[in-house]
Each structure stands twice: as structure tokens, then as C-alpha cells.
Design a protein around this motif. Sequence first.
Motif, PDB file in Angstrom:
ATOM      1  N   ARG A  33       0.855  -1.188   0.000  1.00 26.71           N
ATOM      2  CA  ARG A  33       0.000   0.000   0.000  1.00 26.71           C
ATOM      3  C   ARG A  33       0.886   1.231   0.000  1.00 26.71           C
ATOM      4  O   ARG A  33       2.080   1.155   0.324  1.00 26.71           O
ATOM      5  CB  ARG A  33      -0.936   0.019   1.220  1.00 26.71           C
ATOM      6  CG  ARG A  33      -0.213   0.165   2.549  1.00 26.71           C
ATOM      7  CD  ARG A  33      -1.076  -0.270   3.705  1.00 26.71           C
ATOM      8  NE  ARG A  33      -1.226  -1.712   3.708  1.00 26.71           N
ATOM      9  CZ  ARG A  33      -1.889  -2.362   4.645  1.00 26.71           C
ATOM     10  NH1 ARG A  33      -2.490  -1.721   5.613  1.00 26.71           N
ATOM     11  NH2 ARG A  33      -1.969  -3.686   4.617  1.00 26.71           N
ATOM     12  N   GLN A  34       0.319   2.355  -0.376  1.00 28.34           N
ATOM     13  CA  GLN A  34       1.102   3.580  -0.471  1.00 28.34           C
ATOM     14  C   GLN A  34       0.214   4.784  -0.213  1.00 28.34           C
ATOM     15  O   GLN A  34      -0.994   4.724  -0.327  1.00 28.34           O
ATOM     16  CB  GLN A  34       1.764   3.719  -1.850  1.00 28.34           C
ATOM     17  CG  GLN A  34       0.793   3.811  -3.017  1.00 28.34           C
ATOM     18  CD  GLN A  34       0.406   2.453  -3.524  1.00 28.34           C
ATOM     19  OE1 GLN A  34       1.112   1.492  -3.272  1.00 28.34           O
ATOM     20  NE2 GLN A  34      -0.713   2.352  -4.215  1.00 28.34           N
ATOM     21  N   ARG A  35       0.871   5.897   0.139  1.00 33.48           N
ATOM     22  CA  ARG A  35       0.148   7.128   0.401  1.00 33.48           C
ATOM     23  C   ARG A  35       1.088   8.309   0.186  1.00 33.48           C
ATOM     24  O   ARG A  35       2.261   8.276   0.545  1.00 33.48           O
ATOM     25  CB  ARG A  35      -0.381   7.133   1.845  1.00 33.48           C
ATOM     26  CG  ARG A  35      -1.164   8.404   2.216  1.00 33.48           C
ATOM     27  CD  ARG A  35      -1.629   8.335   3.664  1.00 33.48           C
ATOM     28  NE  ARG A  35      -0.498   8.244   4.565  1.00 33.48           N
ATOM     29  CZ  ARG A  35      -0.592   7.768   5.801  1.00 33.48           C
ATOM     30  NH1 ARG A  35      -1.726   7.295   6.242  1.00 33.48           N
ATOM     31  NH2 ARG A  35       0.487   7.728   6.572  1.00 33.48           N
ATOM     32  N   LEU A  36       0.562   9.395  -0.426  1.00 38.26           N
ATOM     33  CA  LEU A  36       1.291  10.642  -0.613  1.00 38.26           C
ATOM     34  C   LEU A  36       0.521  11.757   0.072  1.00 38.26           C
ATOM     35  O   LEU A  36      -0.688  11.897  -0.115  1.00 38.26           O
ATOM     36  CB  LEU A  36       1.456  10.970  -2.098  1.00 38.26           C
ATOM     37  CG  LEU A  36       2.499  10.172  -2.881  1.00 38.26           C
ATOM     38  CD1 LEU A  36       2.430  10.507  -4.349  1.00 38.26           C
ATOM     39  CD2 LEU A  36       3.898  10.470  -2.356  1.00 38.26           C
ATOM     40  N   VAL A  37       1.215  12.575   0.866  1.00 40.25           N
ATOM     41  CA  VAL A  37       0.604  13.702   1.567  1.00 40.25           C
ATOM     42  C   VAL A  37       1.476  14.931   1.339  1.00 40.25           C
ATOM     43  O   VAL A  37       2.704  14.858   1.460  1.00 40.25           O
ATOM     44  CB  VAL A  37       0.472  13.411   3.086  1.00 40.25           C
ATOM     45  CG1 VAL A  37      -0.062  14.632   3.818  1.00 40.25           C
ATOM     46  CG2 VAL A  37      -0.447  12.224   3.313  1.00 40.25           C
ATOM     47  N   GLN A  38       0.841  16.062   0.985  1.00 40.77           N
ATOM     48  CA  GLN A  38       1.583  17.304   0.806  1.00 40.77           C
ATOM     49  C   GLN A  38       1.696  18.009   2.150  1.00 40.77           C
ATOM     50  O   GLN A  38       0.715  18.131   2.883  1.00 40.77           O
ATOM     51  CB  GLN A  38       0.872  18.211  -0.210  1.00 40.77           C
ATOM     52  CG  GLN A  38       1.760  19.306  -0.773  1.00 40.77           C
ATOM     53  CD  GLN A  38       2.982  18.750  -1.507  1.00 40.77           C
ATOM     54  OE1 GLN A  38       2.896  17.744  -2.194  1.00 40.77           O
ATOM     55  NE2 GLN A  38       4.118  19.406  -1.352  1.00 40.77           N
ATOM     56  N   ASP A  39       2.884  18.476   2.473  1.00 37.70           N
ATOM     57  CA  ASP A  39       3.180  19.069   3.768  1.00 37.70           C
ATOM     58  C   ASP A  39       4.007  20.323   3.527  1.00 37.70           C
ATOM     59  O   ASP A  39       4.675  20.436   2.487  1.00 37.70           O
ATOM     60  CB  ASP A  39       3.961  18.052   4.632  1.00 37.70           C
ATOM     61  CG  ASP A  39       4.159  18.525   6.051  1.00 37.70           C
ATOM     62  OD1 ASP A  39       3.253  18.319   6.873  1.00 37.70           O
ATOM     63  OD2 ASP A  39       5.216  19.123   6.345  1.00 37.70           O
ATOM     64  N   PRO A  40       3.982  21.308   4.456  1.00 36.00           N
ATOM     65  CA  PRO A  40       4.868  22.479   4.288  1.00 36.00           C
ATOM     66  C   PRO A  40       6.332  22.133   4.140  1.00 36.00           C
ATOM     67  O   PRO A  40       7.098  22.868   3.526  1.00 36.00           O
ATOM     68  CB  PRO A  40       4.599  23.282   5.579  1.00 36.00           C
ATOM     69  CG  PRO A  40       3.211  22.913   5.973  1.00 36.00           C
ATOM     70  CD  PRO A  40       3.050  21.465   5.577  1.00 36.00           C
ATOM     71  N   HIS A  41       6.764  20.989   4.675  1.00 35.12           N
ATOM     72  CA  HIS A  41       8.160  20.571   4.530  1.00 35.12           C
ATOM     73  C   HIS A  41       8.440  19.982   3.145  1.00 35.12           C
ATOM     74  O   HIS A  41       9.596  19.909   2.740  1.00 35.12           O
ATOM     75  CB  HIS A  41       8.516  19.532   5.599  1.00 35.12           C
ATOM     76  CG  HIS A  41       8.475  20.096   6.983  1.00 35.12           C
ATOM     77  ND1 HIS A  41       8.404  19.311   8.113  1.00 35.12           N
ATOM     78  CD2 HIS A  41       8.480  21.376   7.428  1.00 35.12           C
ATOM     79  CE1 HIS A  41       8.388  20.078   9.189  1.00 35.12           C
ATOM     80  NE2 HIS A  41       8.423  21.330   8.799  1.00 35.12           N
ATOM     81  N   GLY A  42       7.428  19.515   2.430  1.00 34.45           N
ATOM     82  CA  GLY A  42       7.607  18.854   1.137  1.00 34.45           C
ATOM     83  C   GLY A  42       6.556  17.767   0.959  1.00 34.45           C
ATOM     84  O   GLY A  42       5.467  17.834   1.527  1.00 34.45           O
ATOM     85  N   THR A  43       6.871  16.765   0.165  1.00 35.08           N
ATOM     86  CA  THR A  43       5.970  15.641  -0.081  1.00 35.08           C
ATOM     87  C   THR A  43       6.330  14.490   0.849  1.00 35.08           C
ATOM     88  O   THR A  43       7.475  14.049   0.888  1.00 35.08           O
ATOM     89  CB  THR A  43       6.068  15.186  -1.550  1.00 35.08           C
ATOM     90  OG1 THR A  43       5.695  16.275  -2.398  1.00 35.08           O
ATOM     91  CG2 THR A  43       5.129  14.023  -1.812  1.00 35.08           C
TER      92      THR A  43
END
Length: 334
Positions: A33-43
Motif C-alpha cells: 500500500r502507499q500514500r502521498l501527503v503534501q506538507d509544508p516541509h515537502g511531499t
Amino acid sequence: MIELEIQALSERREGLLIEVGRLVVANGFTLQRQRLVQDPHGTLLTIVVRGPPRKKRGLKAALEACDRIISFDVEPFVEGEQRPHFAASRTPLVGYVPAPLPAPVVEAAAVTTPKPAPAIVAFDEVEPASLFSASESATARAAAPAREPVIKSPAAPEFEFILPEPSRPPVATAPVDEAPFVEVVPLEPDQVAVDKLHSKLTAEYPLIMPHLLAFDHSLAEGARESSLHLAGQHMGRWVFEREHAPLGKRDLNDALEQIGVPALSALAEIELEGSQLHIRHSPLCAEAGHSGCTFFSGFLEGLLGPALTSSELSIFAVCCRSYGADECVLALSN
């Protein structure tokens, strides 16, 4: 076999999941499984992989050499445990407002009030009895020197002090939402629904996507993947017997080029790169977190299984459009 949870931080999101997925497959692991989250620090990338324990060191070395990854962390995956991403922004306390800074103390300069000028009294206006007698007054007036008039200066204006405005407390930023893993209890495929679907698909092949989408949304969440996989197997076997059975047995590379790509191209936009099939703009994977790659995996199993000289065929989902990747990628091996 062991399961590992990989957390990574990258500057750019585009193509990150595909590149890391290729590293995982090349080092003997499969993507769970996988997940991508955008954050102020980056991806922020979080993936769970499964593979042999002896290849863990090689996987870490490959991640260390990847230019796209700024930093990463690899830990054993524990089912049901939600581990926060190591590079995620800190969530501020709810309702906390920092106290305002005290106003600076300004010492005011002492302002002296000007003393009134002394009154000028002329001797010809007052005749103090204690100083002059009546007979001596004329002589004293004649002997008294003339005094210059005193000009009173206007009073100095008072100073006006301008104090700075008190500092305002900073506005608390909204916390970054990071969706946890949601475990769905897997169920057996809906055999009755799959049989009804198969009759519709064979009647309107290759224009089958509208029926597949309706079938996908009619299933219980736990039976989605197993039912799509079974429907893909039935459809792939039907296409092989209809169009490719006379071609005989062959190895995996030839089967992919001569059977897999032509058959799958009738359903979606396909590109073959080595032993990986890239599926672009998959209609079954358009919704976030709602992957339909299991249908394509089942389709390839039913299509290529009878055509291969080897009885073993493994298909791994490297990445999926529904989890933030640019395209869906399936890696095949035997």
C-alpha cells in the motif's frame, strides 16, 4: 517474509511514487500500500512493502542513493498501528493562543513647568511705610534707578509621547490533515455478480468500461478487489481463447509484446517498458484511494497464463493513479 513501513521526504511529488516503487521491486520487495501527503516541509511518502529479510539492507542502500529522497526512515510494519510521519509538521494545540508580549516601558523625560516671572513692582505704585516716610518719598523716587521692562516668554509646549501598539498574538495555522490507514476486512468475491457482469462484458467487448465502473460501485467495500480480480481473470481467459489461442506457448517477454499489449490496449492507454506495463488515465483508478488495478492484474493472469511456457506468473502493482501517482504501473515476472 517481513513487512516494512518506509517513510520518505521529497521536494517534488511528480513521479516520486513510480521511482520509489521501481526501487522496491528491483530489490525483491512487493508494494502492499502507499500514500502521498503534501506538507509544508515537502511531499511525505509512506509505503508498506513485503519481502525477504536478507534484502532489507540492499533496500536501504537503494533509498539512500535515490536523489529524489531528502531523508527516509524504515521500520517494521505493525498491523493496526498508526505511526505518524517523521517529517510531518507539528500540529498546534487546539485553542491555544499565546499571550501578547508586554508593551515596552518608555521612560518619560521630566518636564519642568516654567515658573511664573516675578511681578515687577514700581516704587511709584507702592509706598511701603516701613521703608520711606512721607517726607522721604520724593527723594527716594528721584534716586531710584529706572528698570527695564521684563518681557515674558511663552511657556514651552509639553512633550507628546507616542507609544508603539502592543504586539498581536500570531494566528494559529490549521493542522495538516494526514489520513491514517483504513484497514478493510477482505471478503470473498461476489460470484453471482461476477457471472452477470461477464455476460455483459462479452456482449459489448471492448466497450466494457461503463459496465466495469457500475459494477465497481455496486460492490461491498471488502469484496471490491477480490470481485474485480475474478472478473478480470474471466475476461482475460475469454479474450485469449477468442483471439490468441492459436499462437501457442512463448516466454513472458514475447507474450507481453504479442498478446498482453494488444489485448490491454483495447481497454486503456498502455505502454510497455521492459517487464512493466504502464496504464495511463485508468478510469477504474480515478477516485482517490479507490484503486481498480486488481481488474487489470486479473485480466493479465487470465490472458497470459495459458500462453506462457512457465506455469508461474507474478504481477505486482508498483503504483496507482488513485494514490497520487501519474499513472498505474504493473510489474510482471515469472
